[in-house]
Structure formats: C-alpha cells, structure tokens
Write an enzyme that holds these catalytic residues in place. Sequence first.
Site, PDB file in Angstrom:
ATOM      1  N   ARG A  69      35.392  82.063  32.393  1.00  0.00           N
ATOM      2  CA  ARG A  69      36.363  81.021  32.742  1.00  0.00           C
ATOM      3  C   ARG A  69      36.145  79.758  31.897  1.00  0.00           C
ATOM      4  NH1 ARG A  69      36.193  80.171  38.886  1.00  0.00           N
ATOM      5  NH2 ARG A  69      37.789  78.650  38.377  1.00  0.00           N
ATOM      6  N   HIS A 118      36.785  70.329  44.360  1.00  0.00           N
ATOM      7  CA  HIS A 118      36.010  71.574  44.242  1.00  0.00           C
ATOM      8  C   HIS A 118      35.048  71.569  43.062  1.00  0.00           C
ATOM      9  CE1 HIS A 118      39.362  73.769  46.682  1.00  0.00           C
ATOM     10  NE2 HIS A 118      38.563  73.060  47.441  1.00  0.00           N
ATOM     11  N   ASN A 211      56.558  74.016  42.625  1.00  0.00           N
ATOM     12  CA  ASN A 211      55.932  75.334  42.556  1.00  0.00           C
ATOM     13  C   ASN A 211      56.982  76.331  42.103  1.00  0.00           C
ATOM     14  OD1 ASN A 211      54.507  77.812  43.239  1.00  0.00           O
ATOM     15  ND2 ASN A 211      53.142  76.519  44.455  1.00  0.00           N
TER      16      ASN A 211
END
Length: 245
Positions: A69, A118, A211
């Site tokens: 990633r 996060h 979205n």
Amino acid sequence: MDIPSGLIKKLKSARAIVFFSGAGISAESGIPIFRGKDGIWNKLRPEELANFNAFMRNPQLVWKWYNYRKSIVQESKPNPGHLAIVEMEKYFEKVIVITQNVDNLHRRAGSKTIYELHGNIERNFCAKCKKHYDGELDFEDGIPKCTCGGLIRPDVVWFGEFLPADQFQLSEKAARNCDVFFIVGTSAVVYPAASLVQVAKSNGAYLVEVNIEETEASSIVDVSLFGESGKILPQIVEELKLIRA
Ligand code: BV8
Ligand code: ZN
C-alpha cells in the site's frame, strides 16, 4: 451534474465547512478503496490484516500488505478532489479536513487543517517502547526491529484500537461547529469515525454527501451529489467563484 441551488445558498452564508473524507476521495489518485465491488478487502479480509493480533501472529504478512500500500501511495498524487478542498480555503473563514485515510494526500495537496483519525501510513512506531520511526525502515527477514528489540509497526489505527484522542476530540468539535459538513468518498460504516456525521447533523449543519453510490449516511444527509469527488468538488469551486465574483 448541476450543483443544487440549496447548497449554493448554504455555501453563500457559510463561515466554517468540514470535509469528512474516506478512501473514495483517493480512488482517482489510483489508491484502491476497501469495500464495494473493487475494494481490496474483497480478497484480503481486514480482520487478518488491519488488527494487532494479526500483526503479532504474522508481522511479515502485515508488513507485506502495508509495503504494497505504501508503494501505491508513494506513486500517487493528490487529485482534483483534494485540490478543490484546498482552493475552498480562499472562500471560507474555516475549512477543516477530517480524514479516515492514511495516505497523506490531503497534506500533500496543501490543506492546512487536517485531523487524521486512523493515523498515517508514512509514520511508524515501535510496538514495545513506542519510539517513532518515520521514513525508511531496515527490514530483516521481512520485519523492521526497534533498537529495544521490539517490532516496529505502521502508525495506523487497527480494528479494536482507540483513535488518537486529540484528533477525535478536535474532529468532534469541528463537526459541532460547522455550517456545512461534506461527507466525501466514505461508506460511513467504520466507527467511531462515522459517528461524526450524526454529531454534525445534531449541530444543525447542512450535510452534503459526495459519493458514486448510496451509503449508510445517505438517509440522513440534506443532499447527495452522486458522482466522482474529483469532478464534483471542482464544480463546487467553480460555483463559488461565480458567487464571490
Ligand atoms: C474502535 C486501518 C474502540 C488503517 C481501518 C463489530 C465488530 C468489531 C468491531 C466493531 C464492530 N462494530 C463496530 C466496531 C468497531 C470497529 C468498526 O467500526 N468496525 C466496522 C467495520 C463494523 N471500529 C474499530 O475497531 C475502531 N476502533 O472502535 O476502538 C474500541 C477499542 C477497544 C475495544 C473495542 C472498541 C478502529 C477503526 C479503524 C480501523 N482501521 N484501517 C488502514 O490500514 O487503512 S478502517 C478502514 O476503513 C480505513 O481506515 C478506512 O479509512 C476506513 C473507512 O473506509 P472508507 O474510507 O469509507 O472506505 P470504503 O472502501 O469503505 O468506502 C469507499 C467509499 O468511496 C465507497 O462508498 C465508494 O462508493 C466511494 N467512492 C469510490 N470511488 C469514489 C467514491 N466516492 C467519490 N468519488 C469516487 N471517485
Ligand atoms: Zn522499541
């Protein structure tokens, strides 16, 4: 797509706006999202990767996943969606980004106020003594070790782990004190991050979802703008230019 007049009206008088973002805002930068049809977690299950026990059980596998990633993040760059949020700083007294993403793209785009709920994939720390190791790491048999002998881990929040308290408190305060709260590119299923939508709603903010499809938040927002954030957010900036001209 046309930007609804109700939103333009709200933006005209708005002082503070918040962008609550998820993996979808980085999709157009080439960073895969987690869930949905092409989510990376369809193949690899999050429980096996994004949690502390999985890490202690098989640190090599988890580091393999994060190094994969990280290489994608390093290859990527902010897209017009990230950049439009930066440009909006010219039109409002306060623009705050609350992101669930760990890809650092909002910072690289130039946003000034960012709360990372996060963590950040470009930071690391020792699981034992908490010493920070940012930048290049030395891997031995597939795992980086601290000088204290402990395992170095990515500085991201795994399932079952608490979010950084300062970032979450600042985010709650921002959601409580904003006029418009954008929910951009998130499935809004991960808690406690997703609870910020309800916090913004109860403060009376105008909720705007951006979205490509319906999400858990769709039923409570004031307006859903269906389309790619890299196209819709720049369009909103164009409308703002007309209003402010
Ligand atoms: C916690 C790690 C307190 C970093 C992540 C039941 C069982 C077990 C746990 C729970 C449970 N119920 C609730 C929980 C708690 C759990 C949770 O919420 N689980 C959910 C999944 C049910 N939460 C936690 O564990 C949190 N901690 O609660 O601590 C505690 C403490 C001790 C004991 C108990 C409790 C920690 C949550 C953080 C987990 N870490 N990742 C990393 O490796 O990245 S979560 C992961 O999901 C990422 O961080 C990501 O940011 C986050 C949210 O995902 P999204 O960003 O929304 O991405 P997704 O793919 O889902 O959606 C993308 C969207 O974009 C889609 O809607 C798509 O349509 C859209 N899109 C795509 N392209 C575009 C687009 N939109 C616009 N334009 C486009 N071009
Ligand atoms: Zn250590």
